[in-house]
Enzyme design. Structure first.
Site, PDB file in Angstrom:
ATOM      1  CG  HIS A 307      -1.952   0.939   1.068  1.00 34.42           C
ATOM      2  ND1 HIS A 307      -1.728   2.158   1.432  1.00 34.42           N
ATOM      3  CD2 HIS A 307      -3.269   0.689   0.841  1.00 34.42           C
ATOM      4  CE1 HIS A 307      -3.192   2.898   1.090  1.00 34.42           C
ATOM      5  NE2 HIS A 307      -3.888   1.889   0.759  1.00 34.42           N
ATOM      6  CG  ASP A 364      -8.383  -4.068  -3.245  1.00 30.81           C
ATOM      7  OD1 ASP A 364      -7.505  -2.920  -3.300  1.00 30.81           O
ATOM      8  OD2 ASP A 364      -9.461  -3.767  -3.465  1.00 30.81           O
TER       9      ASP A 364
HETATM   10  C1  SDX Z   1      -6.137   0.359  -3.044  1.00 30.37           C
HETATM   11  O1  SDX Z   1      -4.143   4.744  -2.059  1.00 30.37           O
HETATM   12  C2  SDX Z   1      -5.302   4.043  -1.342  1.00 30.37           C
HETATM   13  O2  SDX Z   1      -5.745   4.540  -0.612  1.00 30.37           O
HETATM   14  C3  SDX Z   1      -5.796   3.082  -2.197  1.00 30.37           C
HETATM   15  C4  SDX Z   1      -6.659   2.183  -1.365  1.00 30.37           C
HETATM   16  C5  SDX Z   1      -8.092   3.048  -1.398  1.00 30.37           C
HETATM   17  O3  SDX Z   1      -8.583   2.637  -0.171  1.00 30.37           O
HETATM   18  O4  SDX Z   1      -8.416   4.019  -2.090  1.00 30.37           O
HETATM   19  O5  SDX Z   1      -6.312   1.623  -0.305  1.00 30.37           O
HETATM   20  C6  SDX Z   1      -6.997   0.791  -2.267  1.00 30.37           C
HETATM   21  O6  SDX Z   1      -5.501   0.747  -4.309  1.00 30.37           O
HETATM   22  C7  SDX Z   1      -5.169  -0.714  -2.350  1.00 30.37           C
HETATM   23  C8  SDX Z   1      -4.088  -1.166  -3.237  1.00 30.37           C
HETATM   24  C9  SDX Z   1      -4.311  -2.326  -4.155  1.00 30.37           C
HETATM   25  N1  SDX Z   1      -3.373  -2.650  -5.240  1.00 30.37           N
HETATM   26  C10 SDX Z   1      -2.780  -3.807  -5.130  1.00 30.37           C
HETATM   27  O7  SDX Z   1      -2.893  -4.731  -4.201  1.00 30.37           O
HETATM   28  C11 SDX Z   1      -1.978  -4.054  -6.147  1.00 30.37           C
HETATM   29  C12 SDX Z   1      -0.509  -4.760  -5.497  1.00 30.37           C
HETATM   30  N2  SDX Z   1       0.255  -3.745  -4.856  1.00 30.37           N
HETATM   31  C13 SDX Z   1       1.029  -2.921  -5.475  1.00 30.37           C
HETATM   32  O8  SDX Z   1       1.108  -2.793  -6.816  1.00 30.37           O
HETATM   33  C14 SDX Z   1       1.517  -1.588  -4.653  1.00 30.37           C
HETATM   34  O9  SDX Z   1       1.736  -2.143  -3.263  1.00 30.37           O
HETATM   35  C15 SDX Z   1       0.879  -0.470  -4.680  1.00 30.37           C
HETATM   36  C16 SDX Z   1       0.797   0.064  -5.999  1.00 30.37           C
HETATM   37  C17 SDX Z   1      -0.371  -0.786  -3.605  1.00 30.37           C
HETATM   38  C18 SDX Z   1       1.796   0.687  -3.836  1.00 30.37           C
HETATM   39  O10 SDX Z   1       2.753   0.906  -4.756  1.00 30.37           O
HETATM   40  P1  SDX Z   1       4.098   2.114  -4.291  1.00 30.37           P
HETATM   41  O11 SDX Z   1       3.416   2.813  -2.917  1.00 30.37           O
HETATM   42  O12 SDX Z   1       4.225   2.924  -5.367  1.00 30.37           O
HETATM   43  O13 SDX Z   1       5.254   1.040  -3.983  1.00 30.37           O
HETATM   44  P2  SDX Z   1       6.198   0.548  -5.094  1.00 30.37           P
HETATM   45  O14 SDX Z   1       5.461   0.114  -6.211  1.00 30.37           O
HETATM   46  O15 SDX Z   1       7.038   1.646  -5.112  1.00 30.37           O
HETATM   47  O16 SDX Z   1       6.927  -0.729  -4.270  1.00 30.37           O
HETATM   48  C19 SDX Z   1       7.852  -0.456  -3.317  1.00 30.37           C
HETATM   49  C20 SDX Z   1       8.853  -1.848  -3.230  1.00 30.37           C
HETATM   50  C21 SDX Z   1       9.076  -2.315  -4.903  1.00 30.37           C
HETATM   51  O17 SDX Z   1      10.236  -3.214  -4.521  1.00 30.37           O
HETATM   52  P3  SDX Z   1      11.799  -2.351  -4.678  1.00 30.37           P
HETATM   53  O18 SDX Z   1      11.817  -1.680  -5.964  1.00 30.37           O
HETATM   54  O19 SDX Z   1      11.906  -1.228  -3.509  1.00 30.37           O
HETATM   55  O20 SDX Z   1      12.563  -3.648  -4.698  1.00 30.37           O
HETATM   56  O21 SDX Z   1       7.645  -2.851  -2.934  1.00 30.37           O
HETATM   57  C22 SDX Z   1       7.455  -3.865  -4.106  1.00 30.37           C
HETATM   58  C23 SDX Z   1       8.064  -3.198  -5.349  1.00 30.37           C
HETATM   59  O22 SDX Z   1       8.416  -3.891  -6.247  1.00 30.37           O
HETATM   60  N3  SDX Z   1       6.161  -4.301  -4.050  1.00 30.37           N
HETATM   61  C24 SDX Z   1       5.911  -5.281  -4.472  1.00 30.37           C
HETATM   62  C25 SDX Z   1       4.273  -5.131  -4.277  1.00 30.37           C
HETATM   63  N4  SDX Z   1       3.868  -3.944  -3.894  1.00 30.37           N
HETATM   64  C26 SDX Z   1       5.046  -3.287  -3.733  1.00 30.37           C
HETATM   65  N5  SDX Z   1       6.337  -6.479  -4.662  1.00 30.37           N
HETATM   66  C27 SDX Z   1       5.353  -7.576  -4.773  1.00 30.37           C
HETATM   67  N6  SDX Z   1       4.259  -7.527  -4.742  1.00 30.37           N
HETATM   68  C28 SDX Z   1       3.630  -6.347  -4.415  1.00 30.37           C
HETATM   69  N7  SDX Z   1       2.275  -6.360  -4.331  1.00 30.37           N
END
Ligand code: SDX
Length: 423
Positions: A307, A364
């Site tokens: 998140h 989710d």
């Molecule tokens: C919602 O913002 C809100 O409030 C949203 C929400 C709402 O109520 O409106 O809460 C609803 O959208 C919840 C999120 C639902 N999305 C998912 O579940 C999709 C999977 N999660 C992600 O793709 C990710 O975690 C995000 C998009 C939710 C957040 O991404 P960020 O904050 O931009 O973080 P990032 O992509 O920069 O990740 C940081 C690190 C990275 O690794 P490094 O490059 O540091 O090595 O964490 C890793 C990412 O690769 N990472 C994951 C991951 N999420 C982040 N690795 C594997 N699986 C994941 N799900």
């Protein structure tokens, strides 16, 4: 406690005010940064940038705290109805019983959509995604209610537009579902409350009177409350920025629906179930899929994990996980993907990759399992997220308009070609 921040550029020091929110959050007000220094800030994805001051929702990602108008989400999910929470978010206070009854009655009077709106369904391909239909149908409400286009509606006119948006969303969502099944449409009944009316239009049969399962009504209430608002997330920021151009409520909400659709945002609940099904079909080897999620060369991500703000457990995920166990037990459903979800969660919570990146289950991760238990297909899950998020979008749009905030227009750093000329 410092009330100013200093930035030093080329030997000159500039001071900017530090403001503190009512929950102790701190922000540097850089409104005058460019005028004073000729510099802008750069912050991809606005990870460190506040777009507004808001009194609607507070969340603390480190502590896993979420409050609507100061009320903890745990209390509202346990004790309030979704319509009470919608009123709280939009008007700022929990309604008295009389006010709530009046609110419910006003909404009941506006649940029908114009009969001509049914023609839209004839134009969609049979398997078109419900989110595409929802976004276009909600925007088209502005064609049937042109008075909503007036940027300077009176409070009364604006409130009627809000009531119509809340009321017609349930009918549109139910009609989309019924059309996807090829079933006859079921029209709203004024005797039902908001959630029961939605369930009647979705699962009721034309011939016999509808007896809602109280456990299903309770689960829907809780799910929609948990999704009702979440401060300046991607779709809410979209609603605010579209509304900041003096665009009408219907088109602003439609834009928010489109933003929510993305699998990184609200579309994740559909992606989670599809991921769990894929792992189940692949033999249920959760370790293999966790390894894929960690592999930088593998595009697979653990949907429902991570998140932007919560670097601790999403408080909503905890509540939904318990509701998931309760509703499956009460409906006597044994869903194998729930076991896979729990195995994934346990494995990820002890894996250093997830621990280092503070990746926890989000809202989710479990919601799709409940929606499936209630009988919804996965394509409808994000539509249900939008149904829940609607009062939050409305509240945020209303706050932005009431505060007469300026049109949203971020700056950029240009890195393209320079000094090119035609021959
Ligand atoms: C919602 O913002 C809100 O409030 C949203 C929400 C709402 O109520 O409106 O809460 C609803 O959208 C919840 C999120 C639902 N999305 C998912 O579940 C999709 C999977 N999660 C992600 O793709 C990710 O975690 C995000 C998009 C939710 C957040 O991404 P960020 O904050 O931009 O973080 P990032 O992509 O920069 O990740 C940081 C690190 C990275 O690794 P490094 O490059 O540091 O090595 O964490 C890793 C990412 O690769 N990472 C994951 C991951 N999420 C982040 N690795 C594997 N699986 C994941 N799900």
């Amino acid at each position: 406690m410092s009330t100013t921040a200093e930035i030093k550029i080329d030997g000159q020091t500039y001071e900017f005010p530090v403001i503190t929110g009512t929950e102790g959050e701190k922000a540097i007000d850089i409104s005058k940064l460019r005028d004073l220094t000729g510099h802008i800030t750069l912050d991809f994805g606005y990870k460190n940038t506040g777009s507004t001051k808001s009194a609607i929702t507070f969340l603390d990602g480190e502590q896993g705290v979420l409050k609507y108008r100061g009320y903890p989400i745990e209390e509202l999910a346990e004790k309030a109805s979704f319509l009470e929470v919608a009123y709280l978010l939009i008007y700022g206070e929990l309604p008295s019983k009389e006010t709530l009854d009046k609110f419910q009655k006003e909404i009941s009077m506006h649940t029908l959509i114009h009969e001509d709106m049914k023609k839209f369904f004839d134009g969609y391909p049979s398997k078109s995604h419900p989110m595409a239909q929802l976004s276009s149908l909600v925007c088209s409400l502005s064609t049937f209610y042109p008075e909503s286009l007036e940027p300077n509606q009176t409070e009364e006119e604006k409130n009627l537009t809000i009531i119509k948006m809340l009321a017609k969303m349930t009918t549109i969502v139910a009609f989309i579902y019924k059309k996807s099944l090829g079933h006859p449409l079921i029209y709203p009944k004024n005797k039902y409350d908001y959630i029961t009316n939605y369930l009647w239009m979705t699962f009721g049969q034309r011939t016999e009177d509808f007896e809602p399962n109280p456990k299903v009504v309770s689960a829907m209430n809780k799910l929609l409350i948990l999704h009702a608002d979440h401060e300046q997330n991607c779709s809410t920021s979209t609603v605010r920025i579209v509304g900041s151009s003096d665009c009408n409520l219907y088109a602003s909400i439609s834009a928010g629906i489109s933003a929510l659709w993305g699998p990184l945002h609200g579309g994740a609940n559909q992606a989670v179930i599809e991921m769990l099904e894929k792992i189940k079909a692949d033999g249920g080897d959760t370790d293999k899929w966790i390894a894929k999620a960690k592999d930088k060369n593998d595009p697979f991500r653990m949907m429902g994990f991570g998140h932007r703000v919560y670097k601790n457990f999403d408080p909503r995920a905890k509540i939904i996980k318990k509701a998931c166990d309760d509703i499956l037990e009460s409906l006597g459903i044994n869903d194998p993907v729930l076991e896979i979800a729990k195995k994934l969660e346990q494995a990820a919570l002890t894996d250093q990759y997830f621990i280092d990146r503070k990746l926890y289950p989000n809202v989710d991760f479990y919601s799709g399992i409940i929606y499936r238990a209630l009988g919804f297909p996965s394509e409808m899950f994000t539509v249900l997220f939008a149904l829940g998020r609607l009062p939050g979008w409305i509240a945020q749009w209303k706050e932005m308009r009431t505060n007469k905030e300026p049109i949203g227009r971020p700056r950029q750093v240009y890195v393209g070609d320079v000094d090119k000329h035609m021959k």
